[in-house]
Design an enzyme around this catalytic site. Sequence first.
Site, PDB file in Angstrom:
ATOM      1  N   ASN A 134      -0.751 -10.550  36.937  1.00 45.29           N
ATOM      2  CA  ASN A 134      -1.995 -10.826  37.641  1.00 45.29           C
ATOM      3  C   ASN A 134      -1.979 -12.241  38.201  1.00 45.29           C
ATOM      4  O   ASN A 134      -1.424 -13.150  37.591  1.00 45.29           O
ATOM      5  CB  ASN A 134      -3.182 -10.682  36.667  1.00 45.29           C
ATOM      6  CG  ASN A 134      -4.504 -10.600  37.384  1.00 45.29           C
ATOM      7  OD1 ASN A 134      -4.828  -9.576  37.971  1.00 45.29           O
ATOM      8  ND2 ASN A 134      -5.258 -11.698  37.366  1.00 45.29           N
ATOM      9  N   GLU A 197      -1.374  -9.470  42.581  1.00 47.76           N
ATOM     10  CA  GLU A 197      -1.902 -10.077  43.805  1.00 47.76           C
ATOM     11  C   GLU A 197      -0.817 -10.781  44.618  1.00 47.76           C
ATOM     12  O   GLU A 197      -0.960 -10.938  45.832  1.00 47.76           O
ATOM     13  CB  GLU A 197      -3.034 -11.048  43.459  1.00 47.76           C
ATOM     14  CG  GLU A 197      -4.336 -10.369  43.012  1.00 47.76           C
ATOM     15  CD  GLU A 197      -4.339  -9.908  41.561  1.00 47.76           C
ATOM     16  OE1 GLU A 197      -3.301 -10.068  40.876  1.00 47.76           O
ATOM     17  OE2 GLU A 197      -5.367  -9.380  41.105  1.00 47.76           O
ATOM     18  N   ASP A 244     -21.019 -24.805  41.737  1.00 46.76           N
ATOM     19  CA  ASP A 244     -20.343 -23.624  42.264  1.00 46.76           C
ATOM     20  C   ASP A 244     -20.775 -23.355  43.710  1.00 46.76           C
ATOM     21  O   ASP A 244     -21.437 -24.189  44.339  1.00 46.76           O
ATOM     22  CB  ASP A 244     -20.582 -22.425  41.337  1.00 46.76           C
ATOM     23  CG  ASP A 244     -19.381 -21.488  41.315  1.00 46.76           C
ATOM     24  OD1 ASP A 244     -18.801 -21.235  42.388  1.00 46.76           O
ATOM     25  OD2 ASP A 244     -19.018 -21.011  40.233  1.00 46.76           O
TER      26      ASP A 244
HETATM   27 MN    MN Z   1      -5.953  -8.603  39.339  1.00 48.01          MN
END
Ligand code: MN
Length: 429
Positions: A134, A197, A244
């Site tokens: 990942n 990804e 954020d």
């Molecule tokens: Mn992922």
Amino acid sequence: MASDGGLARFLEAAGFERVEGEVEPEYGVTMLLAGGGGPLVFRVRGAPLDAGGNVVSARERVLQALGASSDAEAYEKLLRAMSSPEPLRFTGAPTLREAPRGLLDAPAVRFYEGEGGPYLTASVFIACWRGVCNASVHRVMVKGERVGVVRVVPRHLWRLYREAVGEGRDLPVTVVLGVHPAVLLAAASSPRLGVFELGVASALLGGLEVYESPVHGNPVPAGAGVVVEGWLTRETAPEGPFVDATGTLDKVREQPALRVEAAYYNPDGVSHVILPAGREHLMLMGFPREAQVWEAVSRVVPRVHAVRLTPASGGWLHAVIAIEKNHDGDAKNAILAAFAGHPSLKHVVVVSPDIDVDDPGDVEWAIATRFQADRDLVVVREARGSTLDPSAPEGFTTKLGLDATKPLGGGVEYEKATRIPGRGLVRVR
Ligand code: MN
């Protein structure tokens, strides 16, 4: 030709402005990047390599990074890459140098008053556990050269981390900074668990060159500027506050601590600093979600003309969607599809294609002249919302959709009519 996935390579192609002198790590980078403009390359005081900033703050740069000439083409490319990732191309490692001050050299930057410490914001976490790899973007609050605290929202990295912890282990992670924006967009997209990804990035870039990281052997884009080998440990520590995307201070949470084993930089690469709540932050987070909204709404209406996650909502909470209709009920179906396509979405306005989704005034005009609350409003109480929304306690939110499209066969009174013979439509506001 395959890409080395480095930010330096992208900046060479996109062009950039070099900032002379050194930029202070405490608030200096904020002042520099808050000025907006195109890609900048600068040196943070004390850092062993340059950093890029405002790389994809403009939508055109996102399209350039994806090799697309329109939003629709870019959305399609991203969606296709998510469902059909490409293999990685393994090459030899570049010559890496040790970063003498570890995480501080990445460089760690203090952005705003009230935050919990200096942060890394462009940090991509690469982790493989039990055959599942990942890559995802997580901010790191830097506590020292070899210690940080990582905000891990409960998605895929969290799952790998919990599995490792369940076996009594720390999760080996490789943190990279200074990658091609297509790699960042891939890491910010949400393909299903098990789709790596970096493979998505490889599909976007026509091949991605990677090497095995020095300690863990995780795949790393060959052109990455900074490579940190470490462990997402079983220990936790308070993370935050941090500003954020909404421009508000995210609260302090107990989060996993990062222990650094080794930190390197690539002398031919650059690092990357993303200004929190800046346009680049919004674009990188929001663009993959726009693609998902575009796809979801495309399934229920004849044509989606445009999708925008609006900058004032942090590029996250509000959408404006321009559609073509076959039926006057299509707009409400578009509202429901948009909420399904982007679960954090809170308010959505659906408009006709004559409205400029980038102009809040035009959108308000559509609401003023084409919307009736008793007929055109959709309210969904207490749905799952966004943790970024301070007004959504426990993540419950009330979702609101406005159908501000003009009715089919509605006649001339629904049209913009500030026209002059021979000149057409005249802007009068
Ligand atoms: Mn992922």
